[in-house]
Motif scaffolding. Structure first.
Motif, short mmCIF file in Angstrom:
data_model
loop_
_atom_site.label_atom_id
_atom_site.label_comp_id
_atom_site.label_asym_id
_atom_site.label_seq_id
_atom_site.Cartn_x
_atom_site.Cartn_y
_atom_site.Cartn_z
N ASP A 1 3.57 1.16 11.76
CA ASP A 1 3.86 1.10 10.47
C ASP A 1 4.76 2.43 10.05
O ASP A 1 4.63 3.53 10.90
N ASP B 1 7.69 4.67 7.25
CA ASP B 1 8.27 5.08 5.93
C ASP B 1 9.78 5.21 6.05
O ASP B 1 9.87 6.17 7.01
N ALA C 1 9.10 0.80 -1.72
CA ALA C 1 8.27 1.59 -2.28
C ALA C 1 8.67 1.98 -3.68
O ALA C 1 7.86 2.13 -4.64
N ARG D 1 13.57 4.06 -0.55
CA ARG D 1 12.52 4.36 0.27
C ARG D 1 11.49 3.13 0.23
O ARG D 1 11.41 2.50 -0.52
N LYS E 1 8.16 1.03 2.88
CA LYS E 1 7.32 0.80 3.83
C LYS E 1 7.47 -0.28 4.49
O LYS E 1 7.87 -1.33 4.04
#
Length: 231
Positions: free
Chosen positions: A8, A10, A54, A71, A73
């Motif tokens: 995962d 960001d 996001a 931004r 994910k």
């Protein structure tokens, strides 16, 4: 197969203001440019990704070439083989000195003769090269065979792997899995036979020269005991 991980992340993807109306396409194009390349930030070779933006509000970053930062994910599928990991690949070439393999359709691997255990013997049969096990005649490696091998080293720049077939748990995947299943069946059948023998032993026992059947109310004297009583 080892070496595959899902991570995962960001991320911030920089998009030129002129492409802000098609930000999704720009993001996909940027991530696609990193596919099948080793990325130090990700810590592996990017194989696939799934993204979720996001925030749709891009932040314009100042500079000579201003960009919009979005931004998001993402779930990343990474390939990061390390020494002593077990990998799987398809054999594409055999020589008396080496076995050449393709892993996941893009990474090349080679296993040289000194890393092939002595059990395997190189032969040419019907104009086709094979490595055949001297211990197990059905364990054969040829072009097209899927094999499991041990990682010795991994060159991140050219995505090249040096492998080994020295461990006994390496070789043709088809033969290894089949052999494991046969051993499991033998173990299970052996356990069943042992349990049956134990049940038989429990059903019959000898006490003081007399055979007693626990499964029946009858008690039978042995022939030797009966012969002694008659004499």
């Amino acid at each position: 197969m080892e070496g595959l991980t899902v991570s995962d992340a960001d991320l911030v993807v920089f998009v030129h203001p002129s492409k802000s109306k098609r930000a999704s396409e720009a993001i996909l194009r940027e991530l696609s440019s990193h596919l099948f390349q080793f990325n130090k930030i990700f810590g592996g070779v990017l194989l696939a990704y799934d993204i979720d933006v996001a925030s749709k509000n891009a932040k314009i970053l100042p500079g000579l070439n201003p960009n919009s930062g979005l931004r998001l994910k993402a779930k990343l599928l990474l390939f990061s083989p390390e020494p002593n990991m077990l990998l799987e690949g398809k054999v594409v070439k055999l020589t008396p000195e080496s076995i050449h393999v393709i892993v996941l359709g893009f990474a090349s691997a080679v296993i040289i003769d000194e890393d092939i255990r002595k059990e395997f013997e190189f032969r040419t049969k019907h104009d086709k090269e094979v490595y055949r096990s001297k211990a197990h005649r059905r364990h054969v490696i040829k072009v097209g065979t899927m094999i499991r091998f041990l990682v010795k080293s991994f060159n991140k720049e050219i995505l090249h792997i040096c492998g080994s077939l020295r461990p006994t748990n390496t070789g043709s995947i088809h033969w290894l899995d089949k052999d494991f299943q046969e051993i499991s069946l033998i173990d299970r059948s052996g356990t069943k036979r042992e349990s049956k023998n134990e049940m038989k032993m429990q059903e019959h026992s000898v006490v003081g020269g007399e055979e007693i059947s626990l499964g029946s109310d009858k008690i039978k004297k042995s022939k030797k005991r009966r012969f002694r009583e008659e004499s």
